[in-house]
Design an enzyme around this catalytic site. Structure first.
Site, PDB file in Angstrom:
ATOM      1  N   ARG A   1     -31.414  26.401  12.179  1.00  0.00           N
ATOM      2  CA  ARG A   1     -32.179  25.362  12.884  1.00  0.00           C
ATOM      3  C   ARG A   1     -31.345  24.790  14.024  1.00  0.00           C
ATOM      4  O   ARG A   1     -30.197  25.158  14.207  1.00  0.00           O
ATOM      5  CB  ARG A   1     -32.594  24.249  11.909  1.00  0.00           C
ATOM      6  CG  ARG A   1     -31.448  23.517  11.231  1.00  0.00           C
ATOM      7  CD  ARG A   1     -31.926  22.393  10.328  1.00  0.00           C
ATOM      8  NE  ARG A   1     -32.492  22.895   9.081  1.00  0.00           N
ATOM      9  CZ  ARG A   1     -31.818  23.001   7.940  1.00  0.00           C
ATOM     10  NH1 ARG A   1     -30.547  22.650   7.883  1.00  0.00           N
ATOM     11  NH2 ARG A   1     -32.390  23.465   6.863  1.00  0.00           N
ATOM     12  N   GLY A   2     -31.930  23.889  14.781  1.00  0.00           N
ATOM     13  CA  GLY A   2     -31.191  23.115  15.779  1.00  0.00           C
ATOM     14  C   GLY A   2     -30.521  23.939  16.866  1.00  0.00           C
ATOM     15  O   GLY A   2     -31.076  24.920  17.363  1.00  0.00           O
ATOM     16  N   ILE A   3     -29.302  23.540  17.201  1.00  0.00           N
ATOM     17  CA  ILE A   3     -28.576  24.125  18.330  1.00  0.00           C
ATOM     18  C   ILE A   3     -28.237  25.598  18.073  1.00  0.00           C
ATOM     19  O   ILE A   3     -28.387  26.442  18.957  1.00  0.00           O
ATOM     20  CB  ILE A   3     -27.296  23.296  18.613  1.00  0.00           C
ATOM     21  CG1 ILE A   3     -27.702  21.898  19.118  1.00  0.00           C
ATOM     22  CG2 ILE A   3     -26.391  23.989  19.619  1.00  0.00           C
ATOM     23  CD1 ILE A   3     -26.611  20.841  19.032  1.00  0.00           C
TER      24      ILE A   3
ATOM     25  N   TYR B   1     -14.889  11.880  10.710  1.00  0.00           N
ATOM     26  CA  TYR B   1     -15.739  12.770  11.517  1.00  0.00           C
ATOM     27  C   TYR B   1     -14.995  13.198  12.786  1.00  0.00           C
ATOM     28  O   TYR B   1     -14.971  14.374  13.141  1.00  0.00           O
ATOM     29  CB  TYR B   1     -17.059  12.079  11.874  1.00  0.00           C
ATOM     30  CG  TYR B   1     -17.926  12.899  12.814  1.00  0.00           C
ATOM     31  CD1 TYR B   1     -18.451  14.128  12.409  1.00  0.00           C
ATOM     32  CD2 TYR B   1     -18.206  12.455  14.104  1.00  0.00           C
ATOM     33  CE1 TYR B   1     -19.234  14.893  13.265  1.00  0.00           C
ATOM     34  CE2 TYR B   1     -18.992  13.211  14.968  1.00  0.00           C
ATOM     35  CZ  TYR B   1     -19.500  14.425  14.551  1.00  0.00           C
ATOM     36  OH  TYR B   1     -20.270  15.179  15.413  1.00  0.00           O
TER      37      TYR B   1
ATOM     38  N   ALA C   1     -27.236  28.758  12.011  1.00  0.00           N
ATOM     39  CA  ALA C   1     -28.263  29.176  12.981  1.00  0.00           C
ATOM     40  C   ALA C   1     -29.685  29.065  12.449  1.00  0.00           C
ATOM     41  O   ALA C   1     -30.620  29.531  13.084  1.00  0.00           O
ATOM     42  CB  ALA C   1     -27.991  30.607  13.434  1.00  0.00           C
TER      43      ALA C   1
ATOM     44  N   LYS D   1     -26.647  28.330   5.321  1.00  0.00           N
ATOM     45  CA  LYS D   1     -26.762  28.230   3.864  1.00  0.00           C
ATOM     46  C   LYS D   1     -28.191  27.986   3.365  1.00  0.00           C
ATOM     47  O   LYS D   1     -28.451  28.059   2.179  1.00  0.00           O
ATOM     48  CB  LYS D   1     -25.777  27.216   3.303  1.00  0.00           C
ATOM     49  CG  LYS D   1     -25.955  25.784   3.725  1.00  0.00           C
ATOM     50  CD  LYS D   1     -24.859  24.945   3.080  1.00  0.00           C
ATOM     51  CE  LYS D   1     -25.154  23.473   3.050  1.00  0.00           C
ATOM     52  NZ  LYS D   1     -25.429  22.853   4.338  1.00  0.00           N
TER      53      LYS D   1
END
Length: 428
Positions: A21-23, A169, A19, A43
């Protein structure tokens, strides 16, 4: 409390991985506006050299938005770090109501190009990390009034094209989705477990790394996922076992204007991985049924066009050669000056082989064979898709996302070529 009844997540505690950054951060900020408690389990404690944000900067933003924040240094690969953060969250806020499994590692590489440490990273963060965090939070979630687990993972789509270019992936993301399948059933009636996935590419630091500069115009903002997540997390726990696509859900909820989510409204958007786009239906049928009847008919038709007495005298150029003839004719100093790149095409199928477009050397050139200087970008695809791409019937970005086009080298230049194509299409 009466005053806050419409703030549906007021007082709820959300444990969100990744959490900083980003979504993950976007979902946290949306909940914070209601006055939710957010555990930032990520992290990044020290600023990263290229990526923005740490758990502490995210915490400041969450508090400013009206929430309470608890930053915890958590690498989801480390079970003990997850256990400690969950204990701290329960001690601080009295429980956990919502878990968002957002932390993810990505490497879009083929089997031989993917180092084992990258494979381990994706399996450990995406699958095992999601599993550990869910397992650790579940005893606390079961005590909540309306508990939810939300995994940022795609619908399981077993079309081979989603495996062939980045097998590791895909396995790791589908692993997260399988956690949804299993846990939704296992905890039915107790805890809601759902998956959320974007219909289009979302502009994040990760996307910039994957797509290079200029990619953001084809993306939506993280807000669309935050709004969709909010919508899911405020539903009753009976809403479970769903694989939700952000745009589909928001349309059902009555959202009509999606331009607000676009980085560049009106610009074509790049579809996200794992979602079959209508244009690929024929290819899929082919794979499913060996080769479909229509496909065989088309093949017959195209081969019969090259036979017969009437076509013999007019030795017409093949579609690929014709395309390169037009490109050569359209060369200009302007294209060379603005592009500064050499493109090599490795085409398979009819009229396969190596072709090139040189938009670096004075005047520019295009044709069959290898370019005279080393290529900046090597693109591999079928000759049929190549012709479709150059006549505007197949968007390069879509071809790339759907595995029809493989790009090695400079992604930014590949995007520049796409711009040139749009200008060329009128001539082809």
């Amino acid at each position: 409390l009466i005053r806050n009844w419409h703030l549906k997540l007021a007082g709820c505690t959300l444990f969100i991985t990744g959490a900083s950054r980003g979504i993950g951060k976007a979902i946290a900020l949306k909940a914070a506006k209601d006055g939710a408690n957010i555990v930032i389990a990520a992290k990044t404690a020290e600023p990263h050299r290229t990526l923005p944000g740490t758990i502490y900067t995210a915490a400041a933003e969450i508090e400013a938005a009206g929430g309470k924040a608890l930053p915890c240094v958590v690498n989801v690969r480390e079970e003990q770090q997850v256990i400690d953060a969950v204990e701290k969250a329960v001690k601080t806020f009295g429980g956990i109501d919502i878990l968002v499994n957002n932390a993810s590692a990505i490497s879009l590489t083929g089997t031989l190009e993917t180092e084992m440490k990258k494979v381990n990273l994706m399996m450990e963060v995406n699958v095992r990390g999601t599993y550990i965090t869910s397992k650790t939070c579940l005893p606390h979630l079961r005590k909540s009034r309306n508990p939810h687990i939300l995994n940022l993972s795609p619908p399981v789509n077993l079309n081979p094209m989603w495996f062939k270019n980045h097998c590791a992936y895909t396995i790791s993301k589908y692993g997260m989705s399988m956690c949804v399948l299993g846990m939704a059933e296992e905890f039915r009636g107790e805890v809601a477990v759902n998956a959320l996935w974007p219909k289009t590419a979302i502009h994040t630091a990760a996307m910039d790394m994957l797509g290079g500069h200029g990619i953001e115009k084809q993306c939506r903002k993280t807000d669309i996922l935050a709004d969709a997540a909010y919508c899911i997390l405020t539903k009753p726990k009976s809403f479970t076992g769903n694989f939700i696509i952000d745009e589909v859900l928001l349309r059902e909820e009555g959202v009509k204007d999606f331009d607000v989510y676009a980085i560049a409204p009106g610009h074509p958007l790049m579809p996200d991985f794992f979602l079959d786009v209508e244009t690929d239906v024929t290819d899929r049928k082919q794979e499913q049924y060996g080769a479909s009847q229509t496909f065989k008919e088309e093949k017959k038709l195209s081969s019969s066009q090259h036979e017969g007495p009437e076509s013999a005298p007019a030795k017409s150029l093949s579609p690929v050669a014709e395309t390169f003839r037009v490109i050569q004719g359209a060369m200009s100093e302007e294209y060379v000056r603005t592009t500064q790149g050499v493109f090599q095409f490795e085409l398979s199928g009819d009229e396969g082989g190596t072709w090139y477009i040189d938009l670096k050397t004075k005047g520019g050139s295009a044709g069959f064979g290898k370019p005279s200087v080393a290529a900046d970008v090597v693109m591999s695809m079928s000759s049929a898709d190549f012709v479709k791409m150059f006549t505007g019937k197949l968007k390069p970005t879509l071809a790339f996302m759907s595995g029809k086009l493989r790009i090695k080298g400079n992604m930014t230049l590949a995007i520049k070529l796409e711009k040139m194509l749009t200008q060329l299409n009128s001539k082809l």
